[in-house]
Structure formats: C-alpha cells, structure tokens
Design an enzyme around this catalytic site. Structure first.
Site, short mmCIF file in Angstrom:
data_model
loop_
_atom_site.label_atom_id
_atom_site.label_comp_id
_atom_site.label_asym_id
_atom_site.label_seq_id
_atom_site.Cartn_x
_atom_site.Cartn_y
_atom_site.Cartn_z
N GLY A 98 0.89 1.25 4.68
CA GLY A 98 0.65 0.15 3.75
C GLY A 98 -0.63 -0.56 4.15
O GLY A 98 -1.70 -0.33 3.59
N HIS A 106 10.31 -3.09 6.15
CA HIS A 106 9.42 -3.74 5.20
C HIS A 106 8.17 -4.30 5.90
O HIS A 106 7.70 -5.40 5.62
CB HIS A 106 10.18 -4.87 4.48
CG HIS A 106 9.77 -5.08 3.05
ND1 HIS A 106 10.58 -4.77 1.99
CD2 HIS A 106 8.63 -5.57 2.50
CE1 HIS A 106 9.96 -5.07 0.85
NE2 HIS A 106 8.77 -5.56 1.14
N VAL A 136 2.67 -1.67 -2.23
CA VAL A 136 2.27 -2.97 -1.67
C VAL A 136 2.09 -3.94 -2.84
O VAL A 136 1.29 -3.68 -3.75
CB VAL A 136 0.95 -2.85 -0.87
CG1 VAL A 136 0.51 -4.21 -0.36
CG2 VAL A 136 1.10 -1.87 0.30
C1 GLV Z 1 6.96 -7.74 -1.18
O1 GLV Z 1 7.30 -6.62 -1.29
C2 GLV Z 1 6.45 -8.30 0.00
O2 GLV Z 1 6.80 -7.84 1.11
O3 GLV Z 1 5.67 -9.23 -0.10
#
Ligand code: GLV
Length: 387
Positions: A330, A276, A79
């Site tokens: 995360g 992500h 993160v």
């Molecule tokens: C970087 O990895 C983000 O997602 O801010």
C-alpha cells in the site's frame, strides 16, 4: 531530480510534494502506532540465508494469484483517497500495475469511481468492498464491479469501526480538503499537486457520492464510516455478500486462525493476513508474526496472502518464504504515486522486483515458485508462544 534507488527516496519526495493532510493520512497508524511500526520492523528480525556458487542464471519472479498470472507475487492494495495523493491517482496506479503485470485493487473509498478506472484501463482490476449496512448500496457495488469486469472482489472485514488516527482528526481530513487557514497555507506550498487537482473533476469519493444514502458529510471519512458501516457484521452477513458476487473472492483483514477458518467456510478463494497497515487495532501483532499460525490452521484449503509493513522486495521474499502466496503493498506505491504519478508507481514496482530477484538469487534460487522456508532464519519464538 534526485536519483531514486529505493522506496524511501519516493517517501522523501512524496512528503515534499503532497499536502500534509494526505501525507499524514497515509503515514499514520492508529493510536500509539505500535502495530504500524512493528509491521515493518518485525521483518528485520527475519534473516536470509546466503548461498554461493549456485547457478543463478535465468531467473523468474513470475507467479500466480488466485489463478491469475502475475509478473511477481505482489498486488497493489486498496488505499482510500488515492486520488487525493495525486490527481486521478487510482487510474494512474491501475495503469502502472497493468503495464507491469500485477493486480491493482481499487478501494471503495477511492476518488476515481469503478467506472472511471474501468474506462481508463484495459485489463481487469480487483474491487475492494467495505461492509456497509445499506443492502441496496452493497448489491449495487457488486453489480458495478461486475459490469466493470473486475476479476475479483476483496471484502475487507476489519473495519466495522474506525481505529483512531490522531493526525487525521487534528488535520480535519476530508476529500476534497476543507479550506482552513492551515490547509490553505500548506497547499500553497504544493503547487504541482494543486495544479493537477485543478485539472481533474475527480475530487470526491467517486463510488459513494450519488450512491450512498443517509450520509450527512460524504467528504469525511470518519463521518462516513461511523454512519454507514455495519457494526453488526457477522459471518452470515459475509455469506450474503458471497451470494451477491459469483466471481473470485478474497477476504482481507484476517489475523486469527479461527477467523481464517471462517473465511474458508464462506467459500473465499484467498485471505489476506492483514491488520490494515496498523490503522485499526493498535497493539495487534504485526501481520508477518500472525502469518504462520494461520498457515498452519488453513493448510491448503485456501490461498494465503499478506499485507502491512511490506516496503521492499526483501520483505516480499521473506513473506513468500514464510508461506504467503503473495504480498500486497500500500504505502510503498502511494509514496511513489504522490512523488511522481504513474511513472513513480512503475518505478516502485521495478525497484521491488529487482530487490526480490537479486535477493532470491543471493539465496541460491532462480525461481520464486521454488523458494521455501529454507532460505530463512527465523527466531524460534517469532510467531509467539503466547499465554
Ligand atoms: C481506510 O481504509 C483507512 O484505513 O483509512
């Protein structure tokens, strides 16, 4: 002190204790945040099958990730700017992970450097690597990871360009934070956070400052990614990175079976099915929906992990039963870090393990290694029948 029984409790405390700019950075998805929301809400569409009168004594959540023993199949995901959520955040999270017995993955965009984390921990951690244009920087990053005895490199392949997160732009996100009337007014209300930050020197992107060339504002994530990241990344370039690193390799950010097969060809040891955390392509499927077609495509060629949307042990159980070898968290640990530092991360891992262990038992299993899809009830069209 409130009684903490679930990850959501940490989130409430975290919101009170950490400046808005960094809370928003963590708790944002790109654009409309559809994918960010669905990453979590899609787990609610999968049901667990309750079993009774099965011997539930003597349970184990122990497993392996890329051949390394883990106390449960969970890793702390890389993160960015973790050291802005809590002073020395990366060191504290890595320590909590090593004591608990799960992998910690350090982000390229960390505040504490690779060397800082290595000096302050006693077990190897994993190093996440962004794909930058600067070859010397890339070689050096892999060398530094090797020198620090990192036990895996994790190449993130889904951030050639940065998905827009509105709040980061509105807040003027930077590390360290720029002193505007709004940010100062907000930080004045976060005394504990501010005192902690004053007690450490680690307030800049530790892996970048002094290492990366041609970046005009190294405090800004958006400037940095726009200037340094390689928009022309392709699988040949990833193969070059494979040559720079001879240890275990994980490729993170795979959402399509064709890309999963490419990752197998590169010689990776594992892939992470990930969008992500909903921070890049808004409108993409949730990771949990993308998982099955990828598993079908790769078979047993490669270990498949998942991240994005996992906030509980029940989510870990569902991901595992769907076929992922492990789940990465995360936000679930960042909330706890921002709320309570290292102690918080340790407690978050305990909460997730307890949820995982108890739910596994109630599904009639005693060993996470034996859990399979039979414990799940998944809607027939869950993974999609897309035209
Ligand atoms: C970087 O990895 C983000 O997602 O801010």
């Amino acid at each position: 002190m409130p009684v903490i029984t679930e990850i959501e409790d940490f989130k409430r405390l975290y919101r009170r204790r950490v400046p808005k700019m960094f809370y928003d950075y963590c708790e944002s998805g790109s654009w409309t945040e559809q994918t960010f929301r669905e990453n979590s809400s899609d787990f609610d569409e999968i049901y667990l099958r309750q079993r009774v009168a099965v011997d539930m004594a003597g349970r184990s959540t122990k497993s392996q990730m890329i051949g390394q023993d883990v106390a449960m199949p969970v890793a702390l995901a890389p993160v960015g700017m973790t050291g802005m959520q809590h002073y020395d955040g990366e060191i504290l999270a890595a320590r909590a992970a090593e004591r608990f017995g799960v992998p910690y993955c350090l982000s390229t965009m960390s505040i504490c450097s690779i060397e800082d984390v290595a000096r302050n921990t006693s077990k190897p951690f994993w190093m996440q690597v962004y794909t930058l244009k600067d070859d010397a920087f890339m070689k050096n990053l892999f060398d530094r990871a090797k020198e620090a005895k990192c036990s895996a490199a994790v190449i993130t392949v889904d951030l050639q360009v940065l998905g827009q997160r509105h709040r980061d732009l509105k807040n003027g996100l930077s590390a360290p934070p720029k002193l505007t009337p709004a940010s100062v007014a907000n930080m004045m209300t976060k005394i504990g956070w501010g005192m902690g930050m004053l007690s450490t020197k680690r307030r800049f992107f530790g892996n970048i400052v002094g290492h990366a060339k041609g970046v005009s504002d190294p405090s800004s994530l958006s400037t940095w990614t726009a200037q340094a990241f390689d928009q022309s990344l392709n699988w040949d370039r990833i193969r070059e990175f494979r040559k720079m690193w001879d240890g275990p390799l994980i490729i993170k950010g795979i959402m399509d079976p064709r890309d999963a097969l490419e990752a197998c060809n590169v010689g990776a040891d594992a892939i992470v099915v990930s969008n992500h955390g909903g921070r890049q392509l808004d409108g993409a499927l949730s990771s949990i929906r993308a998982l099955e077609p990828i598993l079908d495509a790769v078979g047993d060629k490669i270990e498949v992990h998942i991240d994005s949307g996992i906030r509980s042990g029940q989510d870990v159980l569902k991901a595992r039963a769907m076929g992922a070898k492990a789940a990465w968290i995360g936000r679930a640990y960042i909330y706890a870090l921002g709320a309570m530092g290292q102690k918080g991360v340790k407690q978050a891992l305990e909460i997730i393990q307890k949820e995982l262990d108890t739910s596994m038992a109630l599904c009639g299993h005693t060993d996470i290694e034996k859990v399979d899809r039979d414990i799940l009830m998944v809607p027939k069209d869950f993974s999609g029948n897309w035209a």
